[in-house]
Design a protein around this motif. Sequence first.
Motif: not given
Length: 302
Positions: A12, A14-16, A18, A88, A91, A95, A107, A131-132
């Motif tokens: 994804h 926004r995945n740290k 990648q 993932d 995230h 979405d 959030k 994250e959120y």
Amino acid sequence: MAKNAKSAPKLHVRNKHQSGYDLKKLSSRYAGLKQHVFVNDFGKETIDFSDPKAVFELNKSILLTDYKLKHWEIAKNSLCPAIPGRADYVHYMADLLASENNGEIPKGPKINILDIGTGSSLIYPLIGVQEYEWKFAGTEIDRTSIHHAEININKNVWLKKQIDLRFQDDKNKILAGIIYDNDKFDVVMGNPPYYGSREEHWKSTTKKFDNLNKKKDALPVQNFGGHANELWYEGGEKAFISKLIYESMEFKKNLNWITSLVSSKDHLKPLISILEYHKASKIEVIEMKQGQKTSRILAWKW
């Protein structure tokens, strides 16, 4: 009718993780990982992914470094999750919620997530909170896992207001007994047991170990661990998710999106058929890719 699967070519956006694991950074910040890092035949730093201790130290270093935890432990022999794939899932749930919020990810603690089988690792709540800033209720049928999950919460004090643990004392139930009348969950998440029996799991573990380990005389180990309740369920993954579907019908007023990981593509069609027969108002299939591995999230609402 279910929509076509939404396919993701990689982790994804926004995945740290990648770009893969930065082992140099992780091992410099967490000494426990350093002894497991070596340079392979291609001149690249890596770890032995057939070694449970190395896998645990890698995941711990990621949580302490990238997710700012002060402490993390898991119960002995329990499932040690691969963090990029778990992130993932979180995230994509963000979405899914954004799709009902004018494209904006909601959030903060007003969002409530139910994590089925949270395990001693608490991995989905830990990522979701960091994250959120969502609130989580994590369910478990194993008291040892609950104990270690509580330690993780208590030693990361900011998690106390964000994560609630609920013990499921009836192993034949998933939602019944742990959802209260006044509960309103925006998303239900879960990573169901994949195997149908201990024997099926051992056969798969042996094959994976042989693929990872070049020492053919070595005894197989489950490199990511796992207790019985985490790894197998009578009837396997399809039976567990089918039960979740039927139980979720009893809690329509408490639940918005109900979701589950689906490892086997062959299970999607029969599961979607159940949802369509019982007239689910929405059905989504989201594909997730991590390297050569593809998994799916089945999501529905009543």
